[in-house]
Design an enzyme around this catalytic site. Structure first.
Site, PDB file in Angstrom:
ATOM      1  N   LYS A  69       9.590  33.275   3.963  1.00  0.00           N
ATOM      2  CA  LYS A  69      10.302  31.791   2.960  1.00  0.00           C
ATOM      3  C   LYS A  69      10.574  30.337   4.395  1.00  0.00           C
ATOM      4  O   LYS A  69      10.187  29.936   4.323  1.00  0.00           O
ATOM      5  CB  LYS A  69      11.377  32.336   2.494  1.00  0.00           C
ATOM      6  N   ARG A 112      21.295  34.116  -2.294  1.00  0.00           N
ATOM      7  CA  ARG A 112      21.283  35.265  -2.172  1.00  0.00           C
ATOM      8  C   ARG A 112      21.798  35.709  -3.118  1.00  0.00           C
ATOM      9  O   ARG A 112      21.751  37.341  -3.248  1.00  0.00           O
ATOM     10  CB  ARG A 112      21.113  35.681  -1.008  1.00  0.00           C
ATOM     11  N   ARG A 162       7.248  41.014  13.295  1.00  0.00           N
ATOM     12  CA  ARG A 162       7.454  39.686  13.958  1.00  0.00           C
ATOM     13  C   ARG A 162       7.696  39.510  15.157  1.00  0.00           C
ATOM     14  O   ARG A 162       9.267  40.917  15.187  1.00  0.00           O
ATOM     15  CB  ARG A 162       8.057  39.591  12.681  1.00  0.00           C
ATOM     16  N   ARG A 190      14.152  39.780  16.256  1.00  0.00           N
ATOM     17  CA  ARG A 190      15.166  40.238  15.614  1.00  0.00           C
ATOM     18  C   ARG A 190      15.967  41.223  15.368  1.00  0.00           C
ATOM     19  O   ARG A 190      15.013  42.183  15.325  1.00  0.00           O
ATOM     20  CB  ARG A 190      15.016  39.394  14.270  1.00  0.00           C
ATOM     21  N   ARG A 238      18.323  45.217   4.390  1.00  0.00           N
ATOM     22  CA  ARG A 238      17.902  44.345   4.019  1.00  0.00           C
ATOM     23  C   ARG A 238      17.236  44.612   2.242  1.00  0.00           C
ATOM     24  O   ARG A 238      17.713  43.812   1.375  1.00  0.00           O
ATOM     25  CB  ARG A 238      17.101  43.282   4.612  1.00  0.00           C
TER      26      ARG A 238
HETATM   27  P1  AMP Z   1      17.315  35.030   7.219  1.00  0.00           P
HETATM   28  O1  AMP Z   1      16.933  34.379   8.644  1.00  0.00           O
HETATM   29  O2  AMP Z   1      17.261  34.756   5.880  1.00  0.00           O
HETATM   30  O3  AMP Z   1      16.185  36.046   6.663  1.00  0.00           O
HETATM   31  O4  AMP Z   1      18.547  35.793   7.448  1.00  0.00           O
HETATM   32  C1  AMP Z   1      19.426  36.284   8.118  1.00  0.00           C
HETATM   33  C2  AMP Z   1      20.623  37.073   7.920  1.00  0.00           C
HETATM   34  O5  AMP Z   1      21.419  35.643   7.835  1.00  0.00           O
HETATM   35  C3  AMP Z   1      20.940  37.927   5.913  1.00  0.00           C
HETATM   36  O6  AMP Z   1      20.197  39.289   6.478  1.00  0.00           O
HETATM   37  C4  AMP Z   1      22.353  37.703   6.467  1.00  0.00           C
HETATM   38  O7  AMP Z   1      22.757  38.249   6.877  1.00  0.00           O
HETATM   39  C5  AMP Z   1      22.436  36.378   6.844  1.00  0.00           C
HETATM   40  N1  AMP Z   1      22.576  35.322   5.667  1.00  0.00           N
HETATM   41  C6  AMP Z   1      21.377  34.182   5.855  1.00  0.00           C
HETATM   42  N2  AMP Z   1      21.826  33.652   4.352  1.00  0.00           N
HETATM   43  C7  AMP Z   1      22.642  33.927   3.239  1.00  0.00           C
HETATM   44  C8  AMP Z   1      22.929  33.992   2.623  1.00  0.00           C
HETATM   45  N3  AMP Z   1      22.675  33.167   1.431  1.00  0.00           N
HETATM   46  N4  AMP Z   1      23.733  34.966   1.853  1.00  0.00           N
HETATM   47  C9  AMP Z   1      24.167  35.951   2.711  1.00  0.00           C
HETATM   48  N5  AMP Z   1      23.729  36.423   3.983  1.00  0.00           N
HETATM   49  C10 AMP Z   1      23.056  35.237   4.336  1.00  0.00           C
END
Ligand code: AMP
Length: 218
Positions: free
Chosen positions: A13, A88, A127, A156, A167
């Site tokens: 994404k 999400r 990554r 990360r 996750r």
């Molecule tokens: P991402 O970069 O989208 O993988 O997001 C990294 C982390 O941020 C996720 O594992 C969650 O802990 C938090 N996060 C990001 N977007 C959301 C969301 N829409 N709902 C809940 N947690 C989120």
């Protein structure tokens, strides 16, 4: 045009969002990027979110909906937005729906990036990302320099094996049902094969939106 990018962590994404934004001329909004910036800045949002993020758990829906409401008020999103990493959970889908209805808008399409768990684990364990602009890299060493902004490349914390497992479990339990929510609420859902060349995936994603593009590099 409001597009939701949907898929497991590591489905691509974050890679596809800027490419689609460039093609469609609308900005992206990535909740993960907003949260990571808050963690770096040590704001109260960052302090609240950091533990959940490091463990690979979701940040509470109310926090996420607050971020999205605040952001969507900004003029740059008036023409549309590509939402990366939100929606999400079903409460987030419902909350976003109510928010957009009030603005006379709606989600126009959900692009669901489809990929197997084995490929996710392979991708995420290789990554790294720029700690400044969040550009993702594959096979780029920790400590090297980002091509785009000169920032330091790092891993990360939530790409460590334990957090990846959490996750993926969270995705199955809380995120996967969101797709059926959109389907049952009359949303346009396009499933995109997320495996293969980045450019081919972009072309498939655009096709899912009804936009025809061909590769120009042969
Ligand atoms: P991402 O970069 O989208 O993988 O997001 C990294 C982390 O941020 C996720 O594992 C969650 O802990 C938090 N996060 C990001 N977007 C959301 C969301 N829409 N709902 C809940 N947690 C989120």
């Amino acid at each position: 045009m409001i597009i939701v990018l949907f898929g497991k962590p590591g489905a691509g994404k974050g890679t596809q969002a800027p490419l689609l934004a460039n093609e469609l001329d609308v900005p992206t909004l990535a909740t993960g990027d907003v949260l990571r910036a808050a963690v770096r800045g040590g704001t109260s949002l960052g302090v609240q979110a950091k533990g959940c993020m490091d463990r690979g758990e979701l940040v509470p829906d109310a926090v996420i909906l607050g971020i999205v409401a605040e952001e969507l008020r900004q003029p740059q999103y008036a023409r549309g937005v590509i939402l990366d990493g939100v929606v999400r959970t079903i409460p987030q889908a419902e909350g976003l729906d109510v928010m957009l209805q009030r603005l006379g808008r709606r989600v126009d399409a959900v692009l669901a990036f489809d990929i197997e768990n084995d490929e996710i684990v392979r991708r995420l364990s290789g990554r790294t990302v720029c700690e400044n602009c969040q550009t993702p890299y594959t096979g780029r060493a920790v400590g090297s320099v980002c091509d785009k902004c000169g920032g330091a490349v790092m891993r990360r914390k939530d790409d460590e094996p334990d957090a990846i497992r959490t996750r993926l479990r969270v995705y199955d339990e809380q995120t996967a049902p969101v797709l059926d929510w959109y389907r049952s609420h009359g949303g346009k859902v396009a499933v995109v094969d997320a495996v293969g060349d980045v450019c081919d995936v972009t072309i498939r994603a655009l096709a899912g939106l009804g936009v025809v593009r061909r590769r120009t590099d042969g």
